[in-house]
Design an enzyme around this catalytic site. Structure first.
Site, PDB file in Angstrom:
ATOM      1  N   GLY A  58       0.984  -1.553   0.277  1.00 54.57           N
ATOM      2  CA  GLY A  58       0.467   0.064  -0.067  1.00 54.57           C
ATOM      3  C   GLY A  58       1.097   1.332   0.303  1.00 54.57           C
ATOM      4  N   ASN A 132      -6.199  -5.197   7.655  1.00 55.85           N
ATOM      5  CA  ASN A 132      -6.075  -5.460   6.155  1.00 55.85           C
ATOM      6  C   ASN A 132      -7.038  -6.422   5.307  1.00 55.85           C
ATOM      7  OD1 ASN A 132      -4.434  -6.136   3.875  1.00 55.85           O
ATOM      8  ND2 ASN A 132      -3.892  -8.031   4.582  1.00 55.85           N
ATOM      9  N   GLY A 133      -7.898  -6.070   5.217  1.00 52.60           N
ATOM     10  CA  GLY A 133      -8.979  -6.835   4.355  1.00 52.60           C
ATOM     11  C   GLY A 133     -10.329  -6.268   4.166  1.00 52.60           C
ATOM     12  N   TYR A 273       0.482 -12.545  -6.638  1.00 51.47           N
ATOM     13  CA  TYR A 273       1.790 -10.919  -6.762  1.00 51.47           C
ATOM     14  C   TYR A 273       1.603 -10.698  -5.662  1.00 51.47           C
ATOM     15  CZ  TYR A 273       0.947  -6.804  -8.669  1.00 51.47           C
ATOM     16  OH  TYR A 273       0.967  -4.931  -8.328  1.00 51.47           O
TER      17      TYR A 273
END
Length: 478
Positions: A58, A132-133, A273
């Protein structure tokens, strides 16, 4: 302390539009936490370098909340880790516990008010949280809490978790966290500070990663990826289990299993990725998974060619695997400008086209007059792939065989990845042959789902963006 770098530095950032969007899923977020029994002079430095190691997850905002024996202070701002924190921040803020966050927005706009950690006061004292999520029952929970007079100051789903924690706080920390986790649905890895306690939580399916490490001397570390542990010289202990809460304080690490009947299904795109190749998640090396995906690509569709090249950075391990399996020489054929981390406004279509060349440029000597196999980690929208193939043609490539080291992305993701609407996912609109023609490749091949599973050691993972099958219920609207 909240710093808005959009204003103070005159930087203008935008969400990518369809003319500039890459052939990628966008990053998620990265979280980091530290706990020490004693006050550490260098705790902000540990947080800074931990977040720096997670910067790939991020680049919109960064923040750290430090606890000095229960007194919390937050420093956050828009921009990269290196832009947000000053030398003074790192040297003058001491403490025994800390949490940090780097953000890519999936729920809620990209703005300072949504930068994390978020925090406040409730009956148990001061607290802060980083997430996160993505929650899939956000709308329902928000309506319910608003009907009970809850006030929201952000548009992020993380604030819902704050409200729920406060709502359940009357019965103590453990009960509060368990009840909150049983109420929210979706993907979440959380780090929290409640007073001077560090708390980590992983969702019941383990969709989002979280691991535990320890620095010599007894300082514990929580992080999204093991690469962040390495950066602060912490020894990996274990992954936090799906459906597990860990509470770290002066007594050590207390583990609570709040969901025992869940089905473990981590996100497969972490390996394809998102994660750094030097990380290990749930016992699998990210580099090895990508390398094996490249070998499987060769096994499922053998092509005669002169050179194999990988699209930096995450396509390179797969390209090396393909080259070694096929015997076709591997070469560095695409150069990535390491200084381009974020996308800024470009005022014309001509400059939009140049933006791709500014980020990726073809090494003519490696491809001129050759039959080229190009391997990328994925192909989502087809925009950058088309421009990259055009660059290869202009550099003299005789044939271009494009390989995706992941299956065709046909379905949106609801669990913390900024996937385009299904109408923007090229594989949901065209056949493989049509896509090859659209992007200008002589041939196109996607890694099969079966071979992806083999590259991940045949363990169970979330494959929803490939087959539409999700580990938990998610809204299926466009």
């Amino acid at each position: 302390i909240y710093r808005d770098f959009k204003k103070t530095r005159g930087i203008t950032m935008i969400m990518e539009d369809n003319n500039l969007a890459e052939d990628k899923m966008e990053e998620e977020c990265g979280i980091f936490g530290v706990y020490s029994k004693e006050v550490r002079d260098d705790i902000m430095g540990l947080g800074y370098y931990g977040l720096f190691a997670l910067q790939h997850r991020g680049q919109e905002s960064a923040g750290l909340t430090v606890s000095n024996m229960g007194v919390l202070e937050t420093i956050k701002g828009m921009g990269l880790v290196s832009e947000v924190f000053t030398d003074k921040d790192l040297t003058e803020n001491k403490g025994n516990a800390l949490i940090g966050h780097v953000r890519y927005s999936t729920t809620g706009s990209s703005s300072l008010m949504n930068a994390q950690p978020l925090g406040g006061y409730f009956m148990l004292g001061q607290f802060a949280i980083a997430h996160n999520g993505n929650l899939v029952n956000t709308a329902t929970l928000r309506r319910q809490l608003e009907s009970e007079s809850a006030v929201f100051q952000t548009t992020t789903d993380t604030e819902l978790i704050l409200n729920l924690l406060s709502r359940y706080s009357r019965n103590g920390i453990k009960s509060m966290i368990v009840n909150t986790m049983k109420t929210i649905k979706g993907s979440f890895a959380l780090v929290m500070l409640i007073g001077d306690k560090l708390i980590g939580v992983r969702d019941p399916n383990g969709i989002r990663p979280l691991c535990l490490g320890k620095i010599n001397g007894g300082t514990y570390v929580l992080a999204s990826e093991t690469c962040a542990l390495d950066t602060v010289d912490a020894k990996f202990i274990r992954d936090i289990e799906p459906g597990e809460i860990v509470i770290i304080d002066s007594d050590g690490v207390d583990s609570i299993k709040y969901e025992k009947n869940s089905s473990k299904a981590p996100c497969s795109f972490e390996y394809i990725y998102f994660a750094r190749p030097d990380s290990t998640m749930d016992g699998i090396s990210v580099y090895e998974a990508r390398y094996q995906a490249g070998r499987k690509l060769w096994e499922q569709s053998k092509i005669e060619a002169d050179v194999v090249i990988g699209v930096p950075d995450s396509g390179i391990p797969a390209a090396i695997g393909y080259a070694e399996a096929s015997g076709i020489p591997y070469s560095v054929g695409i150069i990535k400008n390491k200084y381009i981390a974020r996308t800024f406004i470009v005022p014309s279509q001509e400059l939009r086209e140049r933006a791709v060349a500014a980020k990726l440029n073809v090494l003519k000597a490696a491809v001129n007059g050759k039959r080229v196999v190009v391997i990328d980690d994925s192909l989502v929208r087809g925009t950058t792939s088309k421009k990259l193939i055009n660059q290869l043609r202009n550099a003299g490539a005789k044939e271009i065989h494009f390989k995706s080291a992941s299956p065709a992305v046909k379905f949106p993701c609801y669990f913390g990845i900024d996937t385009a609407h299904r109408s923007e996912l090229i594989a949901s609109q065209m056949t493989t042959e049509e896509i090859a023609k659209q992007i200008g490749a002589d041939t196109l091949d996607y890694l099969s789902i079966n071979n992806l599973e083999k590259s991940l050691c045949d363990k169970k993972y979330c494959l929803g963006c490939f087959n539409g099958v999700y580990p938990i219920y998610a809204p299926m609207g466009e």
